[in-house]
Design a protein around this motif. Structure first.
Motif, mmCIF file in Angstrom:
data_model
loop_
_atom_site.group_PDB
_atom_site.id
_atom_site.type_symbol
_atom_site.label_atom_id
_atom_site.label_comp_id
_atom_site.label_asym_id
_atom_site.label_seq_id
_atom_site.Cartn_x
_atom_site.Cartn_y
_atom_site.Cartn_z
ATOM 1 N N GLY A 314 0.837 -1.206 0.000
ATOM 2 C CA GLY A 314 0.000 0.000 0.000
ATOM 3 C C GLY A 314 0.869 1.253 0.000
ATOM 4 N N LEU A 315 1.899 1.216 0.836
ATOM 5 C CA LEU A 315 2.805 2.365 0.951
ATOM 6 C C LEU A 315 3.553 2.598 -0.368
ATOM 7 C CD1 LEU A 315 3.742 4.272 3.299
ATOM 8 C CD2 LEU A 315 5.746 2.788 3.486
ATOM 9 N N LEU A 316 4.049 1.509 -0.967
ATOM 10 C CA LEU A 316 4.786 1.633 -2.227
ATOM 11 C C LEU A 316 3.869 2.152 -3.341
ATOM 12 C CD1 LEU A 316 6.976 -1.630 -2.247
ATOM 13 C CD2 LEU A 316 7.661 0.679 -1.628
ATOM 14 N N ALA A 317 2.642 1.643 -3.357
ATOM 15 C CA ALA A 317 1.695 2.087 -4.392
ATOM 16 C C ALA A 317 1.407 3.574 -4.242
ATOM 17 C CB ALA A 317 0.409 1.279 -4.307
ATOM 18 N N ALA A 318 1.224 4.014 -2.995
ATOM 19 C CA ALA A 318 0.952 5.442 -2.761
ATOM 20 C C ALA A 318 2.155 6.284 -3.202
ATOM 21 C CB ALA A 318 0.656 5.674 -1.280
ATOM 22 N N GLY A 319 3.366 5.835 -2.865
ATOM 23 C CA GLY A 319 4.578 6.565 -3.264
ATOM 24 C C GLY A 319 4.705 6.646 -4.776
ATOM 25 N N LEU A 320 4.407 5.527 -5.443
ATOM 26 C CA LEU A 320 4.506 5.492 -6.904
ATOM 27 C C LEU A 320 3.521 6.459 -7.552
ATOM 28 C CD1 LEU A 320 4.895 1.728 -7.860
ATOM 29 C CD2 LEU A 320 6.570 3.544 -8.070
ATOM 30 N N VAL A 321 2.286 6.406 -7.079
ATOM 31 C CA VAL A 321 1.254 7.270 -7.664
ATOM 32 C C VAL A 321 1.642 8.736 -7.461
ATOM 33 C CG1 VAL A 321 -1.149 8.029 -7.401
ATOM 34 C CG2 VAL A 321 -0.603 5.594 -7.476
ATOM 35 N N LEU A 322 2.082 9.056 -6.245
ATOM 36 C CA LEU A 322 2.411 10.440 -5.901
ATOM 37 C C LEU A 322 3.593 10.950 -6.738
ATOM 38 C CD1 LEU A 322 1.127 12.245 -3.696
ATOM 39 C CD2 LEU A 322 3.179 11.812 -2.333
ATOM 40 N N ILE A 323 4.660 10.182 -6.766
ATOM 41 C CA ILE A 323 5.887 10.677 -7.407
ATOM 42 C C ILE A 323 5.828 10.560 -8.926
ATOM 43 C CG2 ILE A 323 8.372 10.223 -7.648
ATOM 44 C CD1 ILE A 323 8.343 9.715 -4.608
ATOM 45 N N LEU A 324 5.392 9.399 -9.423
ATOM 46 C CA LEU A 324 5.321 9.255 -10.886
ATOM 47 C C LEU A 324 4.202 10.128 -11.458
ATOM 48 C CD1 LEU A 324 6.606 7.875 -13.269
ATOM 49 C CD2 LEU A 324 4.987 6.006 -13.024
ATOM 50 N N GLY A 325 3.087 10.182 -10.727
ATOM 51 C CA GLY A 325 1.982 11.051 -11.156
ATOM 52 C C GLY A 325 2.437 12.501 -11.193
ATOM 53 N N GLY A 326 3.165 12.906 -10.151
ATOM 54 C CA GLY A 326 3.685 14.284 -10.098
ATOM 55 C C GLY A 326 4.646 14.559 -11.241
ATOM 56 N N ALA A 327 5.495 13.574 -11.541
ATOM 57 C CA ALA A 327 6.482 13.753 -12.626
ATOM 58 C C ALA A 327 5.765 13.908 -13.974
ATOM 59 C CB ALA A 327 7.433 12.563 -12.668
ATOM 60 N N CYS A 328 4.726 13.101 -14.189
ATOM 61 C CA CYS A 328 3.967 13.195 -15.450
ATOM 62 C C CYS A 328 3.247 14.537 -15.550
ATOM 63 C CB CYS A 328 2.955 12.051 -15.563
ATOM 64 S SG CYS A 328 3.729 10.465 -15.874
ATOM 65 N N TRP A 329 2.671 14.942 -14.416
ATOM 66 C CA TRP A 329 1.962 16.226 -14.404
ATOM 67 C C TRP A 329 2.929 17.364 -14.707
ATOM 68 C CZ3 TRP A 329 2.448 20.707 -11.534
ATOM 69 C CH2 TRP A 329 1.411 21.634 -11.656
ATOM 70 N N ALA A 330 4.087 17.351 -14.039
ATOM 71 C CA ALA A 330 5.084 18.414 -14.242
ATOM 72 C C ALA A 330 5.598 18.404 -15.679
ATOM 73 C CB ALA A 330 6.241 18.234 -13.261
ATOM 74 N N MET A 331 5.786 17.207 -16.223
ATOM 75 C CA MET A 331 6.268 17.082 -17.604
ATOM 76 C C MET A 331 5.272 17.717 -18.571
ATOM 77 S SD MET A 331 8.724 15.694 -19.358
ATOM 78 C CE MET A 331 9.156 15.099 -20.970
ATOM 79 N N ARG A 332 4.013 17.518 -18.271
ATOM 80 C CA ARG A 332 2.967 18.021 -19.144
ATOM 81 C C ARG A 332 2.798 19.528 -19.032
ATOM 82 N NH1 ARG A 332 -1.154 15.533 -21.846
ATOM 83 N NH2 ARG A 332 -3.066 16.738 -21.956
ATOM 84 N N ARG A 333 2.924 20.037 -17.810
ATOM 85 C CA ARG A 333 2.581 21.429 -17.553
ATOM 86 C C ARG A 333 3.743 22.411 -17.644
ATOM 87 N NH1 ARG A 333 -2.138 22.790 -18.402
ATOM 88 N NH2 ARG A 333 -1.708 24.665 -17.197
ATOM 89 N N ARG A 334 4.918 21.984 -17.198
ATOM 90 C CA ARG A 334 6.004 22.963 -17.064
ATOM 91 C C ARG A 334 6.716 23.217 -18.386
ATOM 92 N NH1 ARG A 334 9.670 20.891 -12.321
ATOM 93 N NH2 ARG A 334 10.999 22.555 -13.070
ATOM 94 N N ASP A 335 7.186 24.477 -18.543
ATOM 95 C CA ASP A 335 7.967 24.832 -19.728
ATOM 96 C C ASP A 335 9.315 24.123 -19.684
ATOM 97 O OD1 ASP A 335 5.993 26.431 -20.692
ATOM 98 O OD2 ASP A 335 6.821 28.288 -19.872
ATOM 99 N N ILE A 336 9.849 23.905 -20.863
ATOM 100 C CA ILE A 336 11.142 23.218 -20.947
ATOM 101 C C ILE A 336 12.176 24.210 -21.454
ATOM 102 C CG2 ILE A 336 12.413 21.413 -22.182
ATOM 103 C CD1 ILE A 336 9.571 19.945 -22.083
ATOM 104 N N SER A 337 13.131 24.514 -20.589
ATOM 105 C CA SER A 337 14.115 25.517 -20.997
ATOM 106 C C SER A 337 15.513 24.973 -20.820
ATOM 107 C CB SER A 337 13.932 26.762 -20.159
ATOM 108 O OG SER A 337 13.909 26.436 -18.795
#
Lengths: 337, 334
Positions: A314-337
């Protein structure tokens, strides 16, 4: 598919991947060689030799006890009341024969069924470390050197590029982890055959080891995803490595000290290594020894808390969702410079 | 002519709690025709790289419309990415990979035929050094590798940000020839550069940007004609009178650039206006010559970035485009 192939090739070409793999395998090989050298096969001759050694030690102990009792009786006859001897010399008696078991005089031997499970934790730990470092560097270096930007000029689908890269990483790590684990099984079977015993290996025991190995491989993959996600969030390898050091040193050590000072129950339940242990050993039973302190003269019967591998999942799944989800969100939203 | 790149009203702002809002692009327009070599000029911090990054989907615009090769971007960028080769700012590569490995990975990812790698290595002059690690390369060689990576796709539109950076004179000439050849074979080249003499030499048309807005655009000759007309060099009887003359002319609305022994005036319609004005101040002209403008002087004039003696210009100190800009009123970058 072509992007996946390119990323897989990039992973294999990277120096860090090669060095981390070689270093990890070297550590594991050292452990295996150490176990091989420090164990011996126990045959009838070795067992007979141990019997003789146990008998000799017991005989020697009996002789020394007799001499000591004789000295005690002489001192009592002289009226010597020093603390060197007990008041009643008859209390001095030789140890029973069974105290000197022949097993104590046998060389160390590797019992596959009893000991192999513990060694799988070492494999999982090394693979997880390799996975975390390679995973974080695989994407962190891309951000750092501008490789990610170049790739996005060719494939302008940000999340697809990120996840394809992750898929390549996991494929490579899975191949390494499965191969290493199988080699580990083979090596220790060989060690047990030549320097120990493989007795008692039932189908159930094999299944248990296989599941432990599987959980170890899963742990390595999860560590790689977490490293990859953290480095992608921070757009630098140091974000993942620094984050890991921060969590372990400040978060875990600091939290442990703080909880101990506040007298919290089951302090280990707040520490990540406990969950890793529970994951690998299926469960960990925590005991609250403070209840023993309350009643120091009675029998110690501490309160317990059992953490199982399901809690960890449960803990690993929560960590994965939080961190990988955050990385995907940031990849999608943030400018690339 | 067909436009391969069209930008209209592009806006991008960066917000910071400490520094407030900064408009990197403030309604920028641009249009590049097919088959041309188009120069994209602007002072540092004017928004050139932001424009290129936005166009290539690396930066999300706040507003505006962009089209590449007839496709709306960034929505349809995937459809055209394979036809657009680009290098943006300094070339960066994995230092431990060889040039060949670097290009091979890109070729695999982009499904480009592997023989193309040898072709582009030959084209940029890296054939014999292609098996060496990039970390051993000079800046110029890395620049060549970056151009090779952009050419790998056989692009219809090639976007080059400072491609001559770090190149030796021979390399600059080769780059010039390469761009000309590409243009002749139908590839459109968008060239962002600060080497204005180079741009004047090889570009068919230019766009000049300042503070996030377009201040001039069109064929090079037309831009030169439109913006360098009315530039005169004025010498006075005594050099000591130059400061007084400069003040008087500035007050009268001329754009004055002070040189050690003369003044450069732009925006002059009639020479007599200058002589009359100065004579009225008791300052006597010894020489007044109409001068042909070059791209550099036009650029400095339009962006107001000419160095002034005794002053250090800050990065964001450029011309206010509203005063000289030519905003479009409709159509793609027109």
């Amino acid at each position: 598919m072509s992007l996946y192939r390119a990323e897989l090739r990039r992973l294999v070409l990277r120096r860090l991947t090669r060095w981390a793999t070689v270093l990890g395998l070297a550590v594991l090989a050292t452990v295996a060689i150490g176990v091989f050298l420090s164990n011996q096969k126990i045959d009838d001759a070795a067992r007979a030799k141990a019997e003789v050694a146990a008998e000799e030690h017991w005989q020697q102990q009996v002789r020394q006890t007799e001499e000591f009792r004789a000295e005690c009786e002489q001192a009592a006859a002289r009226g010597d009341q020093s603390d060197r001897f007990p008041p009643d010399c008859s209390q001095i008696s030789p140890p029973p024969r069974d105290v000197y078991s022949p097993d104590q005089f046998l060389s160390s031997t590797f019992d596959f069924r009893a000991s192999f499970g513990g060694t799988l934790i070492a494999v999982a730990a090394i693979l997880a470390l390799v996975g975390f470092v390679v995973g974080s560097s695989f994407v962190g270096a891309e951000w750092n050197t501008g490789g990610m930007m170049t790739m996005l000029l060719w494939r302008p689908k940000r999340v697809t590029v990120l996840l394809t890269k992750l898929a390549a990483l996991l494929t490579g790590l899975l191949a390494l982890a499965v191969t290493t684990t199988m080699l580990w099984f083979g090596s220790f079977w060989l060690i047990a055959t030549t320097r120990g015993t493989t007795e008692g290996m039932t189908a159930g025991a094999w299944q248990s080891f296989a599941l432990t190995g599987l959980r170890g491989v899963t742990l390595a993959l999860v560590a790689a995803v977490l490293g990859f996600g953290l480095a992608s969030l921070g757009r630098h390898t140091a974000m993942a490595l620094g984050g890991a050091v921060g969590v372990m040193v400040v978060g875990q050590f600091g939290l442990g000290v703080l909880l101990s000072l506040t007298g919290a129950k089951f302090v280990e339940a707040w520490l990540l290594p406990t969950y890793v242990q529970a994951w690998m050993q299926k469960e960990v039973v925590l005991r609250d020894w403070q209840t023993c302190r309350v009643n120091p003269f009675g029998q110690c019967d501490p309160e317990t808390l059992t953490l199982t591998w399901q809690h960890t999942s449960g803990l690993l799944a929560a960590g994965l969702v939080l961190i990988l989800g955050g990385a995907c969100w940031a990849m999608r939203r943030r400018d690339i410079s | 002519m067909t436009a391969v790149l069209e930008i209209e009203g592009l806006q991008k702002s960066y917000r910071s709690r400490r520094r407030g809002t900064r408009n990197a692009l403030d309604g920028f327009d641009m249009r590049v025709e097919a088959g041309q070599v188009h120069g994209f000029l602007g002072p540092n911090g004017s928004g050139k790289t932001t424009t290129l990054r936005t166009l290539l989907g690396l930066i999300r615009p706040d507003d505006g419309r962009m089209r590449l090769l007839g496709h709306e971007v960034p929505a349809d960028l995937s459809a055209v990415a394979g036809q657009v080769g680009a290098i943006v700012e300094s070339p960066q590569f994995f230092p431990h990979f060889t040039a060949r490995e670097t290009l091979s990975l890109l070729a695999t990812a982009g499904e480009v035929r592997s023989t193309r790698i040898d072709e582009v290595l030959e084209l940029v002059g890296l054939r014999d050094r292609s098996r060496e690690r990039v970390k051993t390369y000079s800046l110029g060689m890395k620049q060549r590798l970056a151009v090779a990576s952009a050419l790998l796709k056989e692009p219809r539109l090639l976007i080059l940000d400072e491609p001559a950076n770090g190149l030796d004179p021979g390399g600059i000439r080769e780059m010039r020839a390469l761009m000309r050849n590409l243009s002749e074979t139908g590839t459109t080249v968008l060239l962002s550069s600060h080497i204005l003499a180079e741009v004047q030499l090889i570009c068919d048309s230019v766009t000049i940007i300042s503070l996030g807005r377009r201040v001039a655009f069109g064929p090079v000759e037309k831009v030169l004609a439109a913006h360098s007309a009315g530039t005169v060099r004025v010498r006075l009887e005594t050099v000591a009178d130059l400061p007084e003359a400069s003040e008087a002319l500035t007050r009268a609305g001329f754009r004055v650039t002070r040189e050690p022994d003369h003044l450069l005036l732009s925006g002059v319609e009639e020479a007599a206006m200058v002589t009359r004005l100065l004579a009225g101040q008791g300052l006597y002209v010894s020489e007044l010559v109409w001068i042909d403008g070059d791209l550099e002087s036009v650029f400095l004039d339009l962006t107001a970035t000419a160095p002034a003696p005794g002053q250090s210009r800050q990065v964001d100190q450029s011309a206010k485009p509203a005063a000289v800009g030519q905003r479009s009123t409709g159509g793609w970058g027109a």
